[in-house]
Design a protein around this motif. Structure first.
Motif, PDB file in Angstrom:
ATOM      1  N   ILE A 300       3.577   3.096   4.808  1.00 28.20           N
ATOM      2  CA  ILE A 300       4.099   3.121   3.578  1.00 28.20           C
ATOM      3  C   ILE A 300       3.281   3.473   2.402  1.00 28.20           C
ATOM      4  N   LEU A 316       2.727  -0.540   7.593  1.00 26.46           N
ATOM      5  CA  LEU A 316       3.618  -1.772   7.128  1.00 26.46           C
ATOM      6  C   LEU A 316       4.305  -2.420   8.456  1.00 26.46           C
ATOM      7  N   LEU A 359      -0.424  -5.534  -2.091  1.00 22.81           N
ATOM      8  CA  LEU A 359       0.307  -5.258  -0.836  1.00 22.81           C
ATOM      9  C   LEU A 359       0.705  -6.679  -0.664  1.00 22.81           C
ATOM     10  N   LEU A 363       4.746  -7.303   0.227  1.00 21.23           N
ATOM     11  CA  LEU A 363       5.348  -7.827   1.517  1.00 21.23           C
ATOM     12  C   LEU A 363       6.112  -9.230   1.133  1.00 21.23           C
ATOM     13  N   MET A 374      -2.088  -4.413   9.321  1.00 20.93           N
ATOM     14  CA  MET A 374      -1.792  -3.646   8.110  1.00 20.93           C
ATOM     15  C   MET A 374      -2.894  -3.219   7.710  1.00 20.93           C
TER      16      MET A 374
END
Lengths: 394, 105
Positions: A300, A316, A359, A363, A374
């Protein structure tokens, strides 16, 4: 005839093909290309660009596929006063038959400059240079006679593109052509009626060689991978060695994670340490193959230049099996659009959005559990501080 | 800047015909422009979108992003494109006497 083009003539020298020669060829018969050449020569002389980023142009019912471009000096170069680009959606893997290409070229010579660019950054065919008046009839003929549809532009999902995948490549870990076609059909409406904060690109690469540059050039790269072990044909390894190939220098010492060893003419790989760089497989194609349990990693946030600078995508979904109808990917894309569409600033790519909110929050918004895989780069620290996800007593 | 006479009123417009003097705008002007952007006759649904854009413009000084138009009016994107085949941003913006929305290559 075209005026003198002393500066541009320089670009025709040397053994390479030249875009100047191509435009000159068109200029013999097309006034648009003639003025394009004149304007370009002027730009080189004045060290100044004479294009003006245009307004919004389009055809009925579509919000994308046409890009407005105007000359800043229409008085001097009337042929390129309007020089709009038409984006055509490319077929998966860029496979065409000659008939459809001929049809497309004939229509384009009739309505535009006759100049093509194959293929643009998003994979589309770019038809360079026509007038506002010609856009609609040109599109009508392209769609009805040559069966081409418009590609994406503006703040929406762009034309999806992929590598040649299993059609011509033995390393493909999933059917990139089918995924691209399927997603293109699924997201037709969103592609032609853009309504996102900014552009959103999906690219499908069949293996970690990433021939379409998905990791850098798309917001949602889908890159083929395997989760078992690299297949080794020891006999073929011996053949390489007996043939005088220096496996130690060219393969083992160049493995970025140093996870390979050679004993008694047998090659061993510690697959746990492998970062899927593909070097050994590329160098020893007869001896090594990707594993049997194949699928893809979904990343991503990739993008180049502008606003926040270049961002390389990060992982991701570490591994996903890709089988039709690819519902997990479609659900994921819709979820990203809902969350990013709701909270992003105007003209903020998803990668920049994640940089801004982190992030972890992204998420959470997506309902995806954080995972040590990740990572932004293999064998580096993950973005996430995991302690905040542990409850007391865990 | 070029001028145009729309519904009997002389207005400054840009090269694509977007009105540059929003204070002079009247619904009659909007009705007139709707003919050239393929929305005539204007229905209640059309006006709902145009007024939503004008309200947003009053508050934020810009035409709202498309997603916002859909959210504020409650119309699906597909419906918006049916109502405004010239584009659900620039169509109602032009009818409503607002500036041309910024494009994105």
């Amino acid at each position: 005839m075209v005026d003198k083009t002393e500066m541009l003539d320089e670009l025709e020298k040397g053994p390479w093909p030249s875009f100047v020669s191509q435009i000159k060829e068109q200029a013999e018969k097309n006034p648009i290309s003639r003025d394009l050449l004149r304007q370009l020569e002027q730009s080189y002389k004045d060290k100044k660009l004479y294009w003006r980023h245009g307004g919004v142009v389009g055809v009925w019912g579509y919000g994308s596929g046409m890009i407005g471009r105007y000359s800043a000096r229409p008085d001097l170069f009337p042929g390129v006063a309007e020089f709009h680009t038409v984006r055509l959606n490319n077929p998966s893997g860029w496979f065409y038959n000659t008939k459809s290409l001929r049809q497309m070229c004939d229509i384009w010579e009739k309505y535009g400059s006759g100049l093509l660019y194959m293929h643009g950054m998003t994979g589309d065919i770019l038809l360079l240079g026509t007038t506002t008046e010609n856009l609609q009839p040109c599109f009508d003929e392209l769609s009805s006679e040559a069966s081409f549809d418009l590609g994406g532009s503006g703040p929406g999902i762009r034309t999806i593109s992929c590598c040649v995948g299993p059609a011509r490549c033995e390393w493909a870990c999933y059917d990139t052509l089918d995924v691209t076609y399927d997603l293109t059909m699924t997201f037709q409406s969103e592609m032609h009626r853009p309504s996102l904060p900014h552009k959103f690109k999906i690219k499908c690469s069949g293996c970690p060689n990433d021939c379409v540059g998905a990791i850098l050039r798309s917001d949602l790269p889908i890159i083929g991978t395997w989760r078992d072990t690299i297949q080794i044909d020891q006999e073929a390894v011996s053949e390489y060695i007996n043939g005088g190939f220096d496996i130690v220098s060219y393969v083992i010492n160049r493995c970025p994670t140093q996870c390979m060893r050679l004993t008694e003419k047998e090659l061993g790989i510690n697959d746990r340490e492998c970062s899927r760089c593909m070097h050994c497989i590329n160098v020893l194609p007869k001896a090594l193959r990707p594993g049997k349990e194949r699928g893809a990693t979904i990343l991503i946030g990739g993008k180049t230049q502008l606003v926040e600078g270049t961002i390389i995508s990060s992982v991701l979904i570490p591994f996903i099996k890709l089988t039709p109808p690819y519902q997990e990917i479609k659900d994921l894309v819709n979820k990203i659009w809902d969350f990013w569409g709701e909270y992003a600033r105007g003209r903020e790519r998803v990668g920049e959005f994640i940089q801004r909110i982190g992030l972890g929050d992204f998420l959470e918004g997506m309902g995806i559990e954080p995972n040590p895989y990740m990572v932004a780069h293999p064998r580096e620290n993950p973005h996430i501080k995991f302690e905040e996800y542990y409850r007391e007593g865990d | 800047m070029p001028t145009a006479t729309i519904a009997g009123i002389e207005l400054e417009v840009d090269e694509e015909g977007f009105i540059l003097e929003p204070e002079k705008w009247t619904p009659e002007i909007g009705e007139e422009i709707s003919k050239e952007v393929g929305c005539w006759p204007m229905t209640e649904e059309h006006w709902k979108v145009v007024h939503a854009l004008r309200d947003y413009y009053k508050d934020y000084g810009m035409v709202p992003p498309l997603r916002q138009i859909s959210k504020v009016t409650g119309f699906e994107m597909k419906r918006l494109y049916e109502l405004f085949p010239y584009g659900p941003g620039k169509g109602p913006a032009k009818i409503g006497g607002l500036t041309k929305p910024a494009g994105c290559v």
